[in-house]
Scaffold this motif. Structure first.
Motif, mmCIF file in Angstrom:
data_model
loop_
_atom_site.group_PDB
_atom_site.id
_atom_site.type_symbol
_atom_site.label_atom_id
_atom_site.label_comp_id
_atom_site.label_asym_id
_atom_site.label_seq_id
_atom_site.Cartn_x
_atom_site.Cartn_y
_atom_site.Cartn_z
ATOM 1 N N LEU A 218 0.830 -1.197 0.000
ATOM 2 C CA LEU A 218 0.000 0.000 0.000
ATOM 3 C C LEU A 218 0.866 1.248 0.000
ATOM 4 O O LEU A 218 1.926 1.289 0.636
ATOM 5 N N SER A 219 0.401 2.267 -0.684
ATOM 6 C CA SER A 219 1.132 3.531 -0.696
ATOM 7 C C SER A 219 0.896 4.274 0.615
ATOM 8 O O SER A 219 0.016 3.919 1.401
ATOM 9 N N GLU A 220 1.667 5.321 0.846
ATOM 10 C CA GLU A 220 1.520 6.117 2.064
ATOM 11 C C GLU A 220 0.227 6.938 2.050
ATOM 12 O O GLU A 220 -0.285 7.301 3.094
ATOM 13 N N VAL A 221 -0.268 7.248 0.852
ATOM 14 C CA VAL A 221 -1.493 8.046 0.737
ATOM 15 C C VAL A 221 -2.537 7.264 -0.056
ATOM 16 O O VAL A 221 -2.201 6.428 -0.891
ATOM 17 N N ASP A 222 -3.806 7.555 0.220
ATOM 18 C CA ASP A 222 -4.867 6.874 -0.509
ATOM 19 C C ASP A 222 -5.202 7.637 -1.789
ATOM 20 O O ASP A 222 -4.545 8.620 -2.132
ATOM 21 N N SER A 223 -6.242 7.207 -2.483
ATOM 22 C CA SER A 223 -6.593 7.811 -3.772
ATOM 23 C C SER A 223 -7.060 9.257 -3.635
ATOM 24 O O SER A 223 -7.023 10.012 -4.598
ATOM 25 N N ARG A 224 -7.471 9.662 -2.456
ATOM 26 C CA ARG A 224 -7.917 11.045 -2.232
ATOM 27 C C ARG A 224 -6.797 11.947 -1.751
ATOM 28 O O ARG A 224 -7.012 13.117 -1.475
ATOM 29 N N GLY A 225 -5.620 11.387 -1.572
ATOM 30 C CA GLY A 225 -4.486 12.188 -1.133
ATOM 31 C C GLY A 225 -4.316 12.256 0.372
ATOM 32 O O GLY A 225 -3.434 12.952 0.870
ATOM 33 N N ASN A 226 -5.141 11.526 1.126
ATOM 34 C CA ASN A 226 -5.019 11.492 2.583
ATOM 35 C C ASN A 226 -4.008 10.430 2.982
ATOM 36 O O ASN A 226 -3.911 9.385 2.353
ATOM 37 N N LYS A 227 -3.275 10.709 4.046
ATOM 38 C CA LYS A 227 -2.349 9.706 4.557
ATOM 39 C C LYS A 227 -3.137 8.538 5.115
ATOM 40 O O LYS A 227 -4.221 8.705 5.644
ATOM 41 N N ARG A 228 -2.574 7.350 5.003
ATOM 42 C CA ARG A 228 -3.235 6.164 5.550
ATOM 43 C C ARG A 228 -3.048 6.142 7.064
ATOM 44 O O ARG A 228 -1.942 6.290 7.576
ATOM 45 N N TYR A 229 -4.148 5.952 7.760
ATOM 46 C CA TYR A 229 -4.146 6.047 9.215
ATOM 47 C C TYR A 229 -3.717 4.751 9.891
ATOM 48 O O TYR A 229 -3.054 4.778 10.912
#
Length: 130
Positions: free
Chosen positions: A36-47
């Motif tokens: 998984l990337s550090e950010v999701d498709s909306r540009g939010n960081k993954r919590y």
């Protein structure tokens, strides 16, 4: 007849366990190949794998849920890790964690048992009336 059925059942369970373990290995390889990337498709960081998650859990355990009850934005301003998240997203995580802290493990089961007993008492009462 029983022995044959039992042997067939054991064989089918063994085949199913092997298929499940094969699928588990395939999933692990896929996850390793495509992390998984550090950010999701909306540009939010993954919590879920961010250090702020553990800090928020500790803060809520230490009473921040009551201190900042209606002001998660004030708690957000206390740590730089929290500031990495969108205020709306942080508020959602704050409220979720606060709710997890309030709820007890197994409360649904206890509610269902209590409801079942109440229903049985109601049915017995109806039977006694007739």
């Amino acid at each position: 007849n029983f022995v044959t059925n039992f042997r067939n059942l054991k064989g089918s369970i063994k085949a199913e366990v092997e298929a499940i373990s094969f699928d588990d290995e395939a999933v692990k390889k896929e996850q390793a190949a495509f992390p998984l990337s550090e950010v999701d498709s909306r540009g939010n960081k993954r919590y879920h794998n961010h250090p702020a998650r553990q800090l928020l859990i500790e803060d809520i355990k230490n009473g921040a849920g009551k201190t900042y009850f209606n002001c998660p934005r004030d708690l957000r301003n206390t740590r730089s890790e929290y500031l990495e998240f969108n205020p709306k997203y942080f508020r959602k995580q704050f409220n979720r964690q606060k709710q997890r802290e309030i709820e007890e493990v197994g409360w649904q089961h206890r509610r269902n048992v209590k409801g079942a007993k109440k229903n049985l008492a109601r049915l017995e009462k109806l039977e006694n009336v007739e």
